[in-house]
Design an enzyme around this catalytic site. Structure first.
Site, short mmCIF file in Angstrom:
data_model
loop_
_atom_site.label_atom_id
_atom_site.label_comp_id
_atom_site.label_asym_id
_atom_site.label_seq_id
_atom_site.Cartn_x
_atom_site.Cartn_y
_atom_site.Cartn_z
N MET A 96 -21.62 -55.21 65.45
CA MET A 96 -20.64 -54.12 65.55
C MET A 96 -21.18 -53.12 66.56
SD MET A 96 -21.26 -52.69 61.69
CE MET A 96 -20.02 -51.40 61.80
N GLU A 115 -24.53 -46.40 59.65
CA GLU A 115 -23.20 -46.51 59.03
C GLU A 115 -22.67 -45.14 58.59
OE1 GLU A 115 -21.05 -48.48 59.19
OE2 GLU A 115 -22.15 -50.26 59.83
C1 ST9 Z 1 -23.92 -49.03 62.24
C2 ST9 Z 1 -24.40 -50.38 61.78
O1 ST9 Z 1 -24.48 -47.99 62.02
C3 ST9 Z 1 -25.62 -50.36 60.92
C4 ST9 Z 1 -25.90 -51.63 60.14
C5 ST9 Z 1 -25.30 -52.83 60.73
C6 ST9 Z 1 -25.38 -54.02 59.89
C7 ST9 Z 1 -24.47 -55.07 60.46
C8 ST9 Z 1 -24.40 -56.27 59.63
C9 ST9 Z 1 -23.50 -56.11 58.49
C10 ST9 Z 1 -23.17 -57.39 57.87
C11 ST9 Z 1 -22.33 -57.22 56.66
C12 ST9 Z 1 -20.98 -56.64 56.95
C13 ST9 Z 1 -20.02 -57.64 57.58
C14 ST9 Z 1 -18.73 -57.00 57.90
C15 ST9 Z 1 -17.71 -57.98 58.37
C16 ST9 Z 1 -16.34 -57.50 58.33
C17 ST9 Z 1 -15.60 -57.85 57.15
C18 ST9 Z 1 -14.19 -57.19 56.96
N1 ST9 Z 1 -12.06 -45.31 56.08
O2 ST9 Z 1 -11.08 -38.62 60.54
P1 ST9 Z 1 -10.73 -39.11 61.90
C19 ST9 Z 1 -10.40 -44.27 60.83
S1 ST9 Z 1 -22.45 -49.07 63.10
C20 ST9 Z 1 -11.20 -45.99 56.84
O3 ST9 Z 1 -9.75 -38.34 62.71
P2 ST9 Z 1 -12.61 -38.80 64.08
C21 ST9 Z 1 -8.91 -44.19 60.59
O4 ST9 Z 1 -8.28 -45.20 61.32
C22 ST9 Z 1 -22.06 -47.40 63.53
N2 ST9 Z 1 -10.81 -45.56 58.08
O5 ST9 Z 1 -12.10 -39.32 62.66
C23 ST9 Z 1 -8.60 -42.81 61.16
O6 ST9 Z 1 -7.23 -42.67 61.51
P3 ST9 Z 1 -6.21 -42.07 60.41
C24 ST9 Z 1 -21.48 -46.69 62.39
C25 ST9 Z 1 -11.34 -44.42 58.52
O7 ST9 Z 1 -12.87 -37.35 64.04
C26 ST9 Z 1 -9.47 -42.77 62.39
O8 ST9 Z 1 -10.67 -43.45 61.98
N3 ST9 Z 1 -21.00 -45.40 62.82
C27 ST9 Z 1 -12.24 -43.66 57.77
O9 ST9 Z 1 -11.77 -39.35 65.14
C28 ST9 Z 1 -9.79 -41.38 62.86
O10 ST9 Z 1 -10.23 -40.63 61.76
C29 ST9 Z 1 -20.39 -44.63 61.97
O11 ST9 Z 1 -20.21 -44.94 60.81
C30 ST9 Z 1 -12.62 -44.16 56.49
N4 ST9 Z 1 -13.49 -43.56 55.71
O12 ST9 Z 1 -14.02 -39.59 64.11
C31 ST9 Z 1 -19.90 -43.34 62.54
N5 ST9 Z 1 -12.60 -42.58 58.47
O13 ST9 Z 1 -6.78 -40.75 60.00
C32 ST9 Z 1 -19.93 -42.22 61.55
C33 ST9 Z 1 -11.94 -42.65 59.65
O14 ST9 Z 1 -4.94 -41.94 61.14
N6 ST9 Z 1 -18.97 -41.21 61.92
N7 ST9 Z 1 -11.17 -43.76 59.69
O15 ST9 Z 1 -6.17 -43.04 59.28
C34 ST9 Z 1 -17.76 -41.12 61.28
O16 ST9 Z 1 -17.45 -41.85 60.36
C35 ST9 Z 1 -16.87 -40.00 61.78
O17 ST9 Z 1 -16.43 -39.26 60.68
C36 ST9 Z 1 -15.65 -40.53 62.58
C37 ST9 Z 1 -15.02 -39.27 63.19
C38 ST9 Z 1 -16.13 -41.43 63.70
C39 ST9 Z 1 -14.67 -41.28 61.71
P1 FAD Z 2 -26.16 -37.66 65.31
O1 FAD Z 2 -24.73 -37.98 65.26
O2 FAD Z 2 -26.67 -36.98 66.54
O3 FAD Z 2 -26.53 -36.77 64.04
C1 FAD Z 2 -27.70 -35.96 63.97
C2 FAD Z 2 -27.61 -35.07 62.69
O4 FAD Z 2 -26.47 -34.20 62.81
C3 FAD Z 2 -27.41 -35.89 61.41
O5 FAD Z 2 -28.12 -35.27 60.38
C4 FAD Z 2 -25.91 -35.78 61.15
O6 FAD Z 2 -25.59 -35.87 59.77
C5 FAD Z 2 -25.59 -34.40 61.71
N1 FAD Z 2 -24.22 -34.32 62.22
C6 FAD Z 2 -23.71 -34.90 63.33
N2 FAD Z 2 -22.42 -34.58 63.47
C7 FAD Z 2 -22.10 -33.80 62.44
C8 FAD Z 2 -20.91 -33.14 62.03
N3 FAD Z 2 -19.77 -33.25 62.72
N4 FAD Z 2 -20.94 -32.41 60.89
C9 FAD Z 2 -22.08 -32.30 60.17
N5 FAD Z 2 -23.24 -32.89 60.51
C10 FAD Z 2 -23.24 -33.63 61.63
N6 FAD Z 2 -24.56 -48.21 65.71
C11 FAD Z 2 -23.71 -49.22 66.04
O7 FAD Z 2 -22.68 -48.98 66.65
N7 FAD Z 2 -23.99 -50.50 65.69
C12 FAD Z 2 -25.12 -50.84 65.03
O8 FAD Z 2 -25.31 -52.02 64.71
C13 FAD Z 2 -26.04 -49.82 64.69
N8 FAD Z 2 -27.23 -50.11 64.10
C14 FAD Z 2 -28.17 -49.14 63.96
C15 FAD Z 2 -29.46 -49.47 63.55
C16 FAD Z 2 -30.44 -48.50 63.49
C17 FAD Z 2 -31.82 -48.88 63.09
C18 FAD Z 2 -30.13 -47.15 63.82
C19 FAD Z 2 -31.18 -46.08 63.77
C20 FAD Z 2 -28.86 -46.82 64.19
C21 FAD Z 2 -27.87 -47.80 64.28
N9 FAD Z 2 -26.59 -47.49 64.74
C22 FAD Z 2 -25.71 -48.48 65.06
C23 FAD Z 2 -26.24 -46.12 65.05
C24 FAD Z 2 -26.00 -45.28 63.80
O9 FAD Z 2 -24.78 -45.58 63.20
C25 FAD Z 2 -26.10 -43.81 64.22
O10 FAD Z 2 -27.46 -43.56 64.47
C26 FAD Z 2 -25.55 -42.86 63.18
O11 FAD Z 2 -24.16 -43.03 63.04
C27 FAD Z 2 -25.87 -41.39 63.50
O12 FAD Z 2 -25.66 -41.08 64.83
P2 FAD Z 2 -26.83 -40.37 65.70
O13 FAD Z 2 -28.07 -41.13 65.48
O14 FAD Z 2 -26.36 -40.20 67.08
O15 FAD Z 2 -27.02 -38.96 65.01
#
Ligand code: ST9
Ligand code: FAD
Length: 601
Positions: free
Chosen positions: A160, A438
């Site tokens: 992803m 995540e």
């Molecule tokens: C990462 C990977 O960190 C780490 C481990 C990888 C391991 C990989 C292996 C896994 C294997 C097992 C899994 C297999 C999976 C296979 C697939 C099977 C199906 N719920 O609030 P808005 C959507 S990866 C649902 O305005 P902003 C929704 O469409 C990196 N949908 O957000 C919404 O539109 P609407 C991970 C949600 O201000 C739209 O987004 N990075 C949800 O634009 C916009 O929403 C992160 O997780 C939800 N809870 O953006 C990023 N929330 O509202 C973390 C939003 O119309 N940052 N949508 O429905 C965030 O989550 C931010 O809040 C943000 C903000 C990006 C959503």
């Molecule tokens: P930042 O977004 O810079 O956050 C820094 C700090 O600020 C955090 O404490 C956070 O909570 C806070 N913060 C940021 N924004 C806000 C806000 N709006 N309000 C309040 N607090 C806030 N990404 C992928 O796409 N795919 C992967 O497979 C993947 N694997 C990963 C594996 C590892 C080992 C690591 C370290 C990261 C991986 N990531 C992956 C990325 C991961 O999802 C991000 O590191 C994570 O989402 C946080 O983003 P950042 O590190 O840029 O921190």
């Protein structure tokens, strides 16, 4: 001996004595309890044996990255663990039946995932290819469904790909572009960071699921996340009918990070389209990337929560085994008697405090993820919403409490816990990541309040609180649980009041936008408190079941049920009273914190 200590008894208790597995009926008509028992036993053998075998070795001897070829060589020991998982084909339980999957209750699936991840989580993470293919099969075009079948047949890996150097939590800040080509494909251009499993030699091909911004359609989705589309970008081109591999595609791993933990999980910088075009295909027909990617994210958030909880459980059981053998000091009642016999440390009140807190969280959080998964099989109009509400709890609270409790597991051993002779220091290092990726805990807290409570008009939350309230009668009908029921009743009210206050600020923000800062100071506090409430409630619910079973039980079963009643009582007596202080802190929130000049920090 395996580092991994599973808790099959507790999994079986929750699956068969507390939850309704719906076995032998509906979608699960072909599954009976005996079959499920065999599955659990089989996966436990696999996990404790070949999957766990390389756990410590690959931490000390991690993958090797070669910058000259942008390739990674995985440790041989890990390859064996990985192969044993892929060959057993349990992953079929997580893909659609139409794509060759096997229907199984979601709680059963995640129970099996706990066993695998507790033994060695990166095995499961590298093995994510088939579930990714399952998603492509569900949402892709007919041609992409064939690609999904090829991915499953050939066991290709997948990733992803969201994060960029300037786009972490703020995924919508991503700048990677997708340029349309006359043949219907797209050229992806940009740099992605931190991509798990981005490069390795465990499979012939890796299919990257990439978020990028299509050029020429700016404004179509708008700025931020809504302007992103999802593309599949393979490492190697291939024949779309047969899967035969062709030329190298233009996506390369240009760095592999050196990390605190999960060292065998490769975390890669991926560069697209720098040496040659990185050809990708738009997933489905529509530009709906963030919603599509959230299907992956939802599954991955559950996976991360279960990973942390699995590690806490093995940490606790390892600490318990040590505490039962380590002799040190006299019983506290005889502390002044220098000739008193020395006792094992599990007799000391302070060690018991640490052990029981670990047990309560390990078993309560296990119950929480199984309960969350169970909602997906319920025939209820709010089933998806309640599962959505619970995901940030499983991920955010599961990871935070597990890391905190694993420090207690290590502490239980004294100085020995600090040594590499025991798995605790690796458990801690490997679990820290779960609070970060995540979506950090801060992001989980905001998701929980703004999306899962406010946007949902608190429908799912009220349903959950009503289910807890309904359980009170059964809990308090057991004499030994009367005090726990009383504490639970009070805890529910404390949480209701906290939510009401925050919703009040939300309403007031219409007139004074700075009110939202008060919410922002408390979203993590609310997340953690609701998490504790669910843990305490499920422990009490389990205890009521145990109290009914106890009179007819003997031996290990009697001990198990006694432990359940004890854990519920301990948690209610020691954690629930903290809610009063947490509520007070929340209600007294002002905006002084936000007025402090940044230079004064
Ligand atoms: C990462 C990977 O960190 C780490 C481990 C990888 C391991 C990989 C292996 C896994 C294997 C097992 C899994 C297999 C999976 C296979 C697939 C099977 C199906 N719920 O609030 P808005 C959507 S990866 C649902 O305005 P902003 C929704 O469409 C990196 N949908 O957000 C919404 O539109 P609407 C991970 C949600 O201000 C739209 O987004 N990075 C949800 O634009 C916009 O929403 C992160 O997780 C939800 N809870 O953006 C990023 N929330 O509202 C973390 C939003 O119309 N940052 N949508 O429905 C965030 O989550 C931010 O809040 C943000 C903000 C990006 C959503
Ligand atoms: P930042 O977004 O810079 O956050 C820094 C700090 O600020 C955090 O404490 C956070 O909570 C806070 N913060 C940021 N924004 C806000 C806000 N709006 N309000 C309040 N607090 C806030 N990404 C992928 O796409 N795919 C992967 O497979 C993947 N694997 C990963 C594996 C590892 C080992 C690591 C370290 C990261 C991986 N990531 C992956 C990325 C991961 O999802 C991000 O590191 C994570 O989402 C946080 O983003 P950042 O590190 O840029 O921190």
């Amino acid at each position: 001996m395996s580092h991994y200590r599973s808790n099959l008894r507790d999994l079986r208790f929750m699956l068969f004595e507390v939850l309704d597995q719906r076995l032998g009926r509906g979608r699960f008509a072909d599954l009976d309890r005996d079959t499920v028992e065999q599955m659990l036993a089989e996966v436990e053998r696999l996990a404790t044996g070949p999957i766990a075998a390389s756990y410590a070795e690959v931490d000390r001897d991690p993958p090797v990255y070669d910058p000259a070829t942008c390739s990674v060589t995985m440790p041989a020991a890990f390859k064996q663990s990985f192969q044993s998982y892929m060959d057993a084909e349990w992953w079929r339980l997580d893909i659609p039946v139409e794509a060759g999957g096997v229907a199984a209750p979601r709680s059963l699936w995640w129970a099996l995932v706990e066993l695998i991840q507790g033994a060695q989580a990166p095995v499961f993470m590298f093995g994510g290819g088939p579930p990714f293919a399952g998603l492509l099969h569900r949402i892709g075009t007919p041609e992409q469904q064939r690609i999904a079948e090829i991915m499953i047949e050939r066991r290709w890996a997948a990733t992803m790909v969201l994060t960029e150097p300037d786009a972490g939590s703020d995924v919508g800040a991503g700048r990677t572009r997708a340029v349309p080509q006359p043949d219907g494909s797209w050229h992806i251009e940009g740099v992605k960071r931190f991509i798990t499993s981005g490069e390795h030699d465990l499979s012939d091909n890796i299919v990257h699921f990439v978020l990028a911004r299509p050029v020429g359609t700016e404004g179509a989705g708008g700025p931020g996340t809504k302007g992103l589309s999802m593309f599949v970008v393979p490492k190697f081109h291939f024949d779309a009918a047969t899967g035969e591999l062709g030329e190298r595609n233009g996506v390369y791993a240009t760095n592999v990070e050196k990390k605190m933990g999960i060292k065998v999980s490769t975390t890669c910088e991926l560069r697209f389209g720098e040496q040659q075009p990185a050809v990708g295909w738009l997933v489905g027909e529509v530009h709906d990337g963030i919603a599509q990617m959230f299907k992956v994210i939802e599954s991955a958030r559950m996976q991360v929560g279960v990973k942390a909880i699995a590690t806490l459980s093995t940490g606790y059981l390892n600490a318990l085994a040590y505490a039962k053998e380590r002799v040190q000091g006299a019983d506290l009642t005889r502390m002044l008697d220098k000739t008193a016999p020395r006792v094992t440390i599990d007799h000391h009140p302070d060690v018991r405090r640490m052990l029981m807190l670990q047990k309560a969280y390990a078993e309560g959080l296990r119950a929480t993820y199984l309960y969350a998964a169970d909602w997906l099989d319920r025939d209820h109009p709010q089933a998806t919403n309640v599962n959505d509400l619970l995901l940030p709890i499983v991920k955010g609270v599961g990871s935070e409490r597990s890391y905190e409790m694993l420090a207690l597991s290590l502490q239980t051993l004294g100085g020995s816990g600090f040594l590499q002779d025991y798995p605790f220091e690796q458990y801690l290092r490997d679990t820290k990541i779960d609070t970060l990726y995540e979506g950090t805990t801060g992001i989980q807290g905001q998701d929980f309040f703004f999306r899962k409570i406010v946007r949902d008009r608190r429908v799912a939350l009220d349903l959950l609180l009503a289910e807890m309230t309904d359980d009170l009668a059964a809990i308090e009908s057991t004499e030994a649980l009367k005090a726990a029921a009383e504490a639970l009743r009070d805890a529910i009210e404390q949480v209701r009041a906290m939510v009401d206050t925050m919703l009040g600020w939300q309403a007031a923000a219409k007139d004074d936008v700075t009110e939202v800062y008060k919410i922002g100071q408390n979203t993590t506090r609310l997340l953690m408190t609701v998490g504790d409430l669910i843990v305490g409630w499920l422990l009490a619910k389990q205890a009521a079941v145990a109290a009914t079973a106890l009179p007819d039980a003997a031996g290990a079963d009697a001990d198990f049920y006694t432990g359940k009643i004890a854990a519920a009582g301990f948690f209610a007596a020691t954690v629930f009273p903290e809610f009063t202080a947490r509520r007070r802190v929340l209600e007294q929130t002002g905006n002084a914190l936000m007025e402090i000049p940044t230079t004064a920090f």
